[in-house]
Design an enzyme around this catalytic site. Structure first.
Site, PDB file in Angstrom:
ATOM      1  N   ALA A  14      45.816  54.132  70.586  1.00 28.04           N
ATOM      2  CA  ALA A  14      45.409  52.676  70.444  1.00 28.04           C
ATOM      3  C   ALA A  14      46.702  52.078  70.124  1.00 28.04           C
ATOM      4  CB  ALA A  14      44.475  52.394  69.469  1.00 28.04           C
ATOM      5  N   CYS A 129      48.215  47.226  58.615  1.00 28.24           N
ATOM      6  CA  CYS A 129      47.768  46.005  59.492  1.00 28.24           C
ATOM      7  C   CYS A 129      47.248  44.992  58.675  1.00 28.24           C
ATOM      8  CB  CYS A 129      46.717  46.704  60.360  1.00 28.24           C
ATOM      9  SG  CYS A 129      45.431  47.546  59.926  1.00 28.24           S
ATOM     10  N   GLY A 160      41.496  49.742  64.297  1.00 33.14           N
ATOM     11  CA  GLY A 160      42.229  50.075  63.355  1.00 33.14           C
ATOM     12  C   GLY A 160      41.999  51.674  63.067  1.00 33.14           C
ATOM     13  N   HIS A 249      41.376  41.773  62.941  1.00 33.70           N
ATOM     14  CA  HIS A 249      41.017  41.785  61.487  1.00 33.70           C
ATOM     15  C   HIS A 249      40.910  40.333  61.012  1.00 33.70           C
ATOM     16  CE1 HIS A 249      41.542  45.980  61.287  1.00 33.70           C
ATOM     17  NE2 HIS A 249      42.546  46.136  60.702  1.00 33.70           N
TER      18      HIS A 249
END
Lengths: 347, 347
Positions: A14, A129, A160, A249
């Site tokens: 990803a 992240c 994630g 997020h």
């Protein structure tokens, strides 16, 4: 110079896929791009700026002639191959947690501590992240008013945990909409014993549990914040929660500043001119960030800034960013751009 | 005595339907149940303990002969009809925000302040869903260790906005899974100007915005906590967020106690014996509450209890409960049970 030879390790993942996209938009000169992955993915073809690139299996010799190696294939792969890449003259930008807390490895968010790159010894770590976007939003406030304390609760997206986790959430959601049974085999954490559904649910576990009842994800946010801000005295507490969002997020952040003259307006003014930040903060027009509006963008979006009503130097805010971009791929490419700007890569 | 004559106002809504279910499980004597709703719903039939009950239009005279009237049809309906019900001798248990902060109206979570019912003057208010579960989890801790401060970030389910909001989320989710366009007409708040999708998203707005940049939902949590705990000195700050979950509100709660001897183990011991609480707290076995495991249950589930690493008297926990049950219908029925136990309804 003609340009850098770049390698991406984990090109099928990803984050690896987003690294290729971000690299297409990078402003530093690129001579070549080598895509590396596991043996299983070798031979697959990916597009880069209209060229077809064939993915190769990662071996120590893959890094011969590479100037900058971007790693995002899990901590184990970084531990195994990053030293090999450095040995062959590459600078490694590692997006895993393998080297983040290593004293010899700078942990960098370019908007915050670009200068730390000057101390690198071959490996540079890209922070977690959920840490990155919090740093981008808090650093301008810290510079102006000082920062004593952070309490953060996260609302983290499924991407994630990788492409397979997104697929699993979508399958679960479809089965639930059909009123059918569903399976859970990946989240909260592929390496842990039990798995729970994420579709139409919330899981207060990201990564495995560690000391004092905190998960590794929570420890990452707490430890990395102190390292990036180079201040061991900042109090940081995190609660990390996965919610059924594909990418983006969100974070509910309470923070206390040093300066009693800080105001919501003053904080808004700082964030309006801060690098990498977009202020979206107007209750009158229901303006605030959300994952669906932040996805696909490189910036960190901040809204819902308000004064705590009981604590003089306390404030609350809501911070959203695309975890695959600023939270991973884009921050890595930014580090490469900073290395170029500061002339820190020998080619 | 033969039993109470009960009326449910808003019988067709998400909460009203749950009130009927919970009433079937109530232990106090019931003589009759009258279902009231808008003119539009009059004539519809609902089942109660095997009997078919026909819904009637709500008028002042609907409350003749009623002993206990459960209201859950919006604040406007409560303002219009609750005084009429009281005038006709009924005790009103109101699940809207219409009377919650009225000085003459007790605001009751039976596990916390049942005794406040003794002061009622006809109307009793059921607190906001997100407040109730926080009170159930914090009261045992406050009793043992004192309570100075609360900072809460919520992860609230869509059913709190009614049946139509659930339908909208499911429609949006299906369209998104099909990679099709989608509409948003209800959330974050049906009465506000703009509407945003909730499926695979997170919305940092519940109810409309009010003073100081806080939403009404946030003000409710802050004001109601002080009223229920009868302590104006408790510091409370809330950030309320809607996430794509059908039912089951989750809360990430930071709290500070008075007593420096408080420990995670001590708090767990208190919660283990606390009324209405189920402790689900074991990192070793990935045991913690989630919305999907809490839905359909009357209890409040608590886990992830841990010490703040920087603040001596600070702790964090994760609290989940079914917002339609303990957060609304079940708490209302519990209030009715307490009124019966304390002999506070004249029949």
């Amino acid at each position: 110079m003609s340009g850098y030879h770049i390698a991406i390790v984990g090109a099928t993942g990803a984050v690896g896929s987003k690294m290729m996209e971000m690299l297409e938009e990078a402003t530093f000169p690129i001579e070549s791009v080598t895509l590396l992955a596991s043996k299983r993915s070798a031979g697959k073809v990916k597009n880069f700026k209209g060229m077809e690139l064939v993915i190769e299996e990662t071996t120590p010799d893959s890094f011969e002639g590479i100037d900058i190696a971007l790693f995002s294939a899990g901590g184990g792969i970084s531990k195994q191959f990053a030293p090999e890449a450095v040995k062959r003259g590459a600078v490694v930008i590692d997006n895993t947690s393998a080297y983040r807390m290593d004293l010899n490895v700078p942990l960098v968010v370019p908007e915050v501590n670009e200068e730390a790159l000057r101390t690198h010894q071959g490996i540079i770590a890209n922070p977690n992240c959920s840490t990155i976007q919090m740093m981008v939003a808090l650093e301008p406030i810290r510079k102006k008013y000082g920062l004593k304390r952070i309490i953060v609760s996260t609302y983290q997206a499924v991407s994630g945990a990788g492409i397979s986790a997104i697929k699993e959430m979508e399958d679960q959601a479809q089965h639930m909409l059909n009123k059918e049974g569903y399976e859970a085999n990946i989240l909260p954490c592929s390496g842990d014993q039990k798995h729970f559904p994420i579709a139409f649910n919330a899981l207060p576990q990201i990564d495995v549990f560690s000391d004092a009842g905190y998960t590794y994800e929570e420890w990452k946010m707490m430890n990395e914040t102190k390292k990036i801000m180079a201040d061991e005295t900042i109090k940081v507490a995190a609660t990390c929660v996965r919610i059924p969002v594909v990418s983006g997020h969100s974070e509910s952040i309470y923070f206390e500043v040093e300066d009693e003259l800080a105001t919501v307006f003053g904080i808004q003014q700082e964030l309006m001119i801060a690098p990498g930040v977009v202020l979206q903060d107007d209750p009158d027009t229901q303006t605030y960030p959300t994952p669906l509006t932040a996805v696909g963008k490189k910036e960190t979006f901040v809204g819902r800034i308000r004064k705590d009503l009981d604590e003089d130097k306390g404030f609350h805010m809501w911070v959203v960013s695309d975890n695959l971009l600023k939270g991973a791929a884009w921050n890595s490419i930014q580090i490469a751009e900073s290395l170029h700007k500061l002339d820190l890569v020998k080619i």
